[in-house]
Design a protein around this motif. Sequence first.
Motif, PDB file in Angstrom:
ATOM      1  N   TRP A 173       0.938  -0.697  -0.352  1.00 22.77           N
ATOM      2  CA  TRP A 173       0.207   0.110   0.277  1.00 22.77           C
ATOM      3  C   TRP A 173       0.857   1.115   0.557  1.00 22.77           C
ATOM      4  CZ3 TRP A 173      -4.710   0.017  -1.257  1.00 22.77           C
ATOM      5  CH2 TRP A 173      -5.706   0.634  -1.869  1.00 22.77           C
ATOM      6  N   LEU A 174       1.930   0.753   0.719  1.00 25.38           N
ATOM      7  CA  LEU A 174       2.589   2.130   0.901  1.00 25.38           C
ATOM      8  C   LEU A 174       3.542   2.543  -0.120  1.00 25.38           C
ATOM      9  CD1 LEU A 174       3.534   1.969   4.747  1.00 25.38           C
ATOM     10  CD2 LEU A 174       1.968   4.160   3.538  1.00 25.38           C
ATOM     11  N   GLU A 175       3.807   1.640  -0.400  1.00 27.91           N
ATOM     12  CA  GLU A 175       4.864   1.349  -1.810  1.00 27.91           C
ATOM     13  C   GLU A 175       3.515   2.494  -3.296  1.00 27.91           C
ATOM     14  OE1 GLU A 175       7.828   0.772  -2.585  1.00 27.91           O
ATOM     15  OE2 GLU A 175       8.666  -0.671  -1.578  1.00 27.91           O
ATOM     16  N   ARG A 176       2.656   1.923  -3.331  1.00 26.42           N
ATOM     17  CA  ARG A 176       2.288   2.445  -4.220  1.00 26.42           C
ATOM     18  C   ARG A 176       1.909   4.455  -4.149  1.00 26.42           C
ATOM     19  NH1 ARG A 176      -3.611   4.194  -5.676  1.00 26.42           N
ATOM     20  NH2 ARG A 176      -3.784   3.551  -3.226  1.00 26.42           N
ATOM     21  N   LEU A 177       1.789   4.741  -2.689  1.00 25.57           N
ATOM     22  CA  LEU A 177       1.600   5.825  -2.077  1.00 25.57           C
ATOM     23  C   LEU A 177       3.180   6.308  -2.890  1.00 25.57           C
ATOM     24  CD1 LEU A 177      -0.848   5.711   0.323  1.00 25.57           C
ATOM     25  CD2 LEU A 177      -1.512   6.883  -1.419  1.00 25.57           C
ATOM     26  N   ALA A 178       3.943   6.194  -1.998  1.00 26.61           N
ATOM     27  CA  ALA A 178       5.495   6.704  -2.866  1.00 26.61           C
ATOM     28  C   ALA A 178       5.933   7.277  -3.699  1.00 26.61           C
ATOM     29  CB  ALA A 178       6.285   5.761  -1.796  1.00 26.61           C
ATOM     30  N   ASN A 179       5.527   6.285  -4.613  1.00 26.02           N
ATOM     31  CA  ASN A 179       5.969   6.860  -6.122  1.00 26.02           C
ATOM     32  C   ASN A 179       5.125   7.822  -6.082  1.00 26.02           C
ATOM     33  OD1 ASN A 179       7.153   5.151  -6.345  1.00 26.02           O
ATOM     34  ND2 ASN A 179       6.243   3.255  -6.623  1.00 26.02           N
ATOM     35  N   THR A 180       3.803   8.460  -5.505  1.00 27.90           N
ATOM     36  CA  THR A 180       3.228   9.795  -6.251  1.00 27.90           C
ATOM     37  C   THR A 180       4.141  10.912  -6.319  1.00 27.90           C
ATOM     38  OG1 THR A 180       2.168   9.622  -4.366  1.00 27.90           O
ATOM     39  CG2 THR A 180       1.032   8.418  -5.910  1.00 27.90           C
ATOM     40  N   PRO A 181       3.808  12.099  -6.391  1.00 31.02           N
ATOM     41  CA  PRO A 181       4.760  13.017  -6.204  1.00 31.02           C
ATOM     42  C   PRO A 181       4.846  13.805  -4.865  1.00 31.02           C
ATOM     43  CG  PRO A 181       3.609  13.686  -8.132  1.00 31.02           C
ATOM     44  CD  PRO A 181       3.742  12.502  -8.081  1.00 31.02           C
ATOM     45  N   PRO A 182       3.748  13.782  -4.339  1.00 32.52           N
ATOM     46  CA  PRO A 182       3.770  14.636  -2.798  1.00 32.52           C
ATOM     47  C   PRO A 182       4.654  13.953  -1.458  1.00 32.52           C
ATOM     48  CG  PRO A 182       1.497  14.545  -3.520  1.00 32.52           C
ATOM     49  CD  PRO A 182       2.536  13.774  -4.584  1.00 32.52           C
ATOM     50  N   LEU A 183       4.350  12.312  -1.768  1.00 34.36           N
ATOM     51  CA  LEU A 183       5.757  11.559  -1.028  1.00 34.36           C
ATOM     52  C   LEU A 183       6.906  11.464  -1.949  1.00 34.36           C
ATOM     53  CD1 LEU A 183       2.712   9.466   0.573  1.00 34.36           C
ATOM     54  CD2 LEU A 183       4.171  10.925   2.053  1.00 34.36           C
ATOM     55  N   LEU A 196      -0.353  12.581   2.775  1.00 34.90           N
ATOM     56  CA  LEU A 196      -1.209  10.997   2.294  1.00 34.90           C
ATOM     57  C   LEU A 196      -2.028  11.949   1.687  1.00 34.90           C
ATOM     58  CD1 LEU A 196      -0.488   9.453   6.020  1.00 34.90           C
ATOM     59  CD2 LEU A 196       0.337   8.956   3.544  1.00 34.90           C
ATOM     60  N   ARG A 197      -2.445  12.520   2.059  1.00 33.11           N
ATOM     61  CA  ARG A 197      -4.055  13.843   1.680  1.00 33.11           C
ATOM     62  C   ARG A 197      -4.077  13.698  -0.252  1.00 33.11           C
ATOM     63  NH1 ARG A 197      -6.867  17.433   5.446  1.00 33.11           N
ATOM     64  NH2 ARG A 197      -8.289  15.009   6.390  1.00 33.11           N
ATOM     65  N   ALA A 198      -2.937  14.576   0.036  1.00 37.14           N
ATOM     66  CA  ALA A 198      -2.461  14.926  -1.469  1.00 37.14           C
ATOM     67  C   ALA A 198      -2.127  13.588  -2.463  1.00 37.14           C
ATOM     68  CB  ALA A 198      -1.479  15.402  -1.426  1.00 37.14           C
ATOM     69  N   ALA A 199      -1.678  12.366  -1.965  1.00 42.64           N
ATOM     70  CA  ALA A 199      -0.782  11.227  -1.911  1.00 42.64           C
ATOM     71  C   ALA A 199      -2.746  10.201  -2.679  1.00 42.64           C
ATOM     72  CB  ALA A 199       0.019  11.120  -1.485  1.00 42.64           C
ATOM     73  N   ALA A 200      -3.195  10.269  -1.775  1.00 43.46           N
ATOM     74  CA  ALA A 200      -4.369  10.038  -2.911  1.00 43.46           C
ATOM     75  C   ALA A 200      -5.373  10.063  -2.866  1.00 43.46           C
ATOM     76  CB  ALA A 200      -5.342   9.225  -0.890  1.00 43.46           C
ATOM     77  N   SER A 201      -5.038  12.304  -3.500  1.00 45.24           N
ATOM     78  CA  SER A 201      -6.331  11.983  -3.995  1.00 45.24           C
ATOM     79  C   SER A 201      -6.224  11.342  -5.464  1.00 45.24           C
ATOM     80  CB  SER A 201      -6.001  14.031  -4.158  1.00 45.24           C
ATOM     81  OG  SER A 201      -4.648  14.135  -5.228  1.00 45.24           O
ATOM     82  N   PRO A 202      -7.438  11.745  -6.255  1.00 48.80           N
ATOM     83  CA  PRO A 202      -7.741  10.733  -7.005  1.00 48.80           C
ATOM     84  C   PRO A 202      -7.351  10.938  -8.905  1.00 48.80           C
ATOM     85  CG  PRO A 202     -10.176  12.405  -6.386  1.00 48.80           C
ATOM     86  CD  PRO A 202      -8.715  13.071  -6.100  1.00 48.80           C
ATOM     87  N   GLU A 203      -6.769  12.523  -8.459  1.00 42.09           N
ATOM     88  CA  GLU A 203      -6.079  13.586  -9.643  1.00 42.09           C
ATOM     89  C   GLU A 203      -4.760  12.954 -10.107  1.00 42.09           C
ATOM     90  OE1 GLU A 203      -7.038  15.189  -7.475  1.00 42.09           O
ATOM     91  OE2 GLU A 203      -9.378  15.977  -8.136  1.00 42.09           O
TER      92      GLU A 203
END
Lengths: 331, 755
Positions: free
Chosen positions: B690-700, B745-752
């Motif tokens: 779960w966290l690896e997926r989020l860690a690849n987003t720009p905010p994280l 985390l909220r920014a990383a999880a945003s659908p955009e």
Amino acid sequence: MTRLVESAAEHPNTRSRFSVDPAVIDPVRDALNAALRGKADVIELVLAAVLARGHLLIEDLPGLGKTTLAKALARSLGGSFARIQCTPDLLPGDVTGFRVFDQNTREFTFLPGPVFADVLLADEINRATPRTQSALLEAMAERQVTIDTQTHVLSDTFFVIATQNPVDQHGTYPLPEAQLDRFAMKLRIGYPGRSSERAMLEAATRDPNPHQTASSTPALTPGHLRALQDHVASIPVGPAVLDYLLDLAHATRSHRQVLLGLSPRGLLTWQRLAQARAFLQGRGFVTPDDVQDVAIPTLEVRLGIEPDAAPRVLDEILHSVPVPVRPTAPP
Amino acid sequence: MPVNRFPTRGPALPTLPLVALAAAAVEPVLSDPTRPPWSGLVLAAVFLAVARPVRSRLQTRSPLSGRAVLAILLLVALAPPILAVAARLGTGSGNLLDVVLIESLRNLALTLAILGRNDQLDRTAALASLFLVLVAAARAEGPWLLASLAGYAILGCVWLAQASSRSVHDNRPPLVSIATAAAVVIAVITLALIGPGRAVVALAGFLPSSGGINDSDPSATHGVNDGDREVAATHNPQSIGFSESDLFLDSDRPTLYDAFNDMYGEPRRIKSQDRMIAVAANRVVELDRPPAENLRAGRDFSTIRGGPPRHARRPQDRPADALIYHEGPTPAHLPLVAYDHFDGHDWSEAPTPPRSTFLERERPDQPWFRLLHSSRSYLVPQARHRVKIARLSSPSLPLPAHIDRFRLGSVNLPSFFCWAHEGILRLADRPIPAGNTTEADAHLPRPDALRALPWPKAPPRGPSTLHPDVAALSRAWVAETPHGWPRVERLITCLREHAIHDPAATAPPDSTDVVADFLLRDRRGPDYLFATAAVLLLRDLGFHARLVSGLYVHPDRRDPAAGHTPVTTDGVHVWAEIRLPDGTWTPIEPTPGYHLAAPPRPWLLALADALAQILAEAIRHAPALGLVSALGVLLVRRRHALLDALATLLWHLNARLRPTELPWLTLALLDRRLRWAGCPRPAGVTPRCWLERLANTPPLQPARSTLRAWLALTECLLYGPIGPSPTSPAPLCARVVRAASLPRLRAAASPEIPS
């Protein structure tokens, strides 16, 4: 002879202090990737099955590289390779071997069958009769064959790759559950990606006879492989992961759409595959990620699930059991 | 052999009909007693017709998630208490707690049976149905209950047999077991119906009894120790219920004054004022007959009393029971004695009107009497009141005001009745014997009609005895209100808000002006002081008013099982009555906490009134309400940030208290943040995945290496065989807590952001 190296991980606890270097399997991995392009994830699972001393059932359409993969694996592992083209008239003796009368010595001598090879490819195994299939059963489960009251031990690294065709089921003999449980996992190769297929086409123009020019130098010797398999079996599994495995096994047995829950033998195989997966990831212990990575092919081959419902049911099972996020005290 | 606790194969469980039958059995306990007893079975049949396809659909096509099931169960279980509270707040009446709890249990059972997600829910539903049947057996009665119980017994046997069959993975329905159980039940019922009487008596001993544990238990409905219900009124007039009785008891003719003394204490006599003065012979008037009974000594009501007596804490006799039992709309004021003259301390009873023809029998074959009076357009019909006399010993009929027809038992002669006071009926020469039932059709005045009546100002009854400050106070209250009913309403409203009802308060023993002390000094007192003040103030404003004592039927005392309200000595009450322009007396209620019966209104109007009242309250408290609303909105909008701050604070505390557990405490904190950020990690997904997926987003992105190092460390400590880390994990965990903050985390999880 294994190579012992000191771990160089980022944190002193992330690996065992001394372990077999996972890089020793890289030549095998490279050889398989060269033979079957664009299927790295499938090859990782094949390697896990080999390291876990499990047998492999590949179910896919004709022409997707099942035999190519098997041959490349046999070459890489450095052992002997044999192939059986299963047909309805194939006899058990054709698989295991038989005794013939030697006119010179005036004695019966044993002619070993293909199961005495290190890697055996049983092509289209569901076209063999159940009698022949069950002859293979003993060989796969016990790594030995019994002929005329004499027991013959098979190779220590005996490994079966069986293939079957999911379409054109006319005149076939579906494998019974008892035999399916002998396989470690069932894989589907699937069509390669566009870029992989382009590379394949280009390679074919450069090398018209790839099978003849393929390197025949094995990446491992059977002794190496056996040592690796022993090391994989000794990779520790923590109490939290053990409990996780047990919970998953219970979930397979209590799901209403699973007709046949996971057997203890299947559970042992699952653990061994997870250990192999951890080794391939360069880790000295098993995590729930390892368990989940090998879950689908491991469970699909042995749980009684309607084929159409299998992906959904397996997904439900995996999601129904919470991943341990706190340490569990050993019993 | 291990037993699968939740088997999934085998014959289907008949949970739906089992629960429906239990709900039908308990329905008489929950519903209006006037509803026919078979209505529960009809409702159960309708429920089965609707619930069966819903259950089938839920099981096969669209099974609900565990959270959805939990939410539905909570909703149906909490609905009855919430509705009960709302009804009590809105209308002042509502079901009692036990009824509400049984409704919750019934809803839970029915919903569990419909959901039927797995055998566990089915078993819970069956267990809940068993409790429902036990409640029904304890509280309901009648042949329909026995039929429901028999049906439940048969279905219960089928259910148990099939559940047993499922547990051993047998796909065949256990027909032999079911047939045997059904045969036994039917044989028992047949034996009870057509067998000899002794067999029935013996069988009855096996039936559940609600006999209680004492010699006589008021909660018992049948069987051994079944309380007062066992004794029919033909044997004992003290029994409750509305059975008729012609038995009369000998009586020493005690009066309601005994109940007053119990309720308010003995009156205090001012000894210094007792003085005998001889009068001249020419001023002595000889009476040719003894004075009327109600004008003899001891028949006055003093407002200076000693307070309620303190009862010794010792076991009391059980027969201490109700004065009357009332059936009909509540609240109700049942006047018994009217007082007219007040001398500053004591009220004297109003004189008895002369006998006259004031009623007639409606029909010769029925004991109903109709009162002769002119039509009163300001009244609307209310309902029938039935009152059964128990311990009350009074000649006055405890009936509400504004009745137009009544009866008392089988008394069929008009000469048996006369006026005790204007508007209060009584038996001519005896108290009403206990066990008799009187009933009457009552009316209620419409407030709008009362406002429209012409209200001539009454002439003053001599010089005003009111304290000047009290008179000024009352005139200030009604200064801007026109004479008539609005002025009465205004005065009563002000009086109810001016003082506090305190049953234990008493007027000072040396008081010379009870009303002035009550209104100007103490501002608290029992109901008789409120009533006294109301009467005197109304008289001062030019209205005809009088004090009335009697019984108040409190709505909260209603016994829903019996369908009536027992009125004990606690129900003794004093209020005021005002005479309308046509000479009719109507009650007014000056005491806070007591209410007059409101005329029946359509529920839409009642709802509109309630909404208007809420709106008015909201406007009145607009600043506070606005502030609270703004705070509430702020809290709701920023709830996740506040919760995160609290959780992070706890994490820091744990970092000091439990440093070895820090990695998984950090994981728990991140899980909470993920939930608040709108991307909760499913329980079956690993933290790394779960966290690896989020860690690849720009905010994280900036935190990626930290997250990976922490994941590796945490996995090693959680799943690895090696002992504690040689280095402290606290710095790395602290970096992760800072790097993977809730906004990131909220920014990383945003659908955009694509994953």
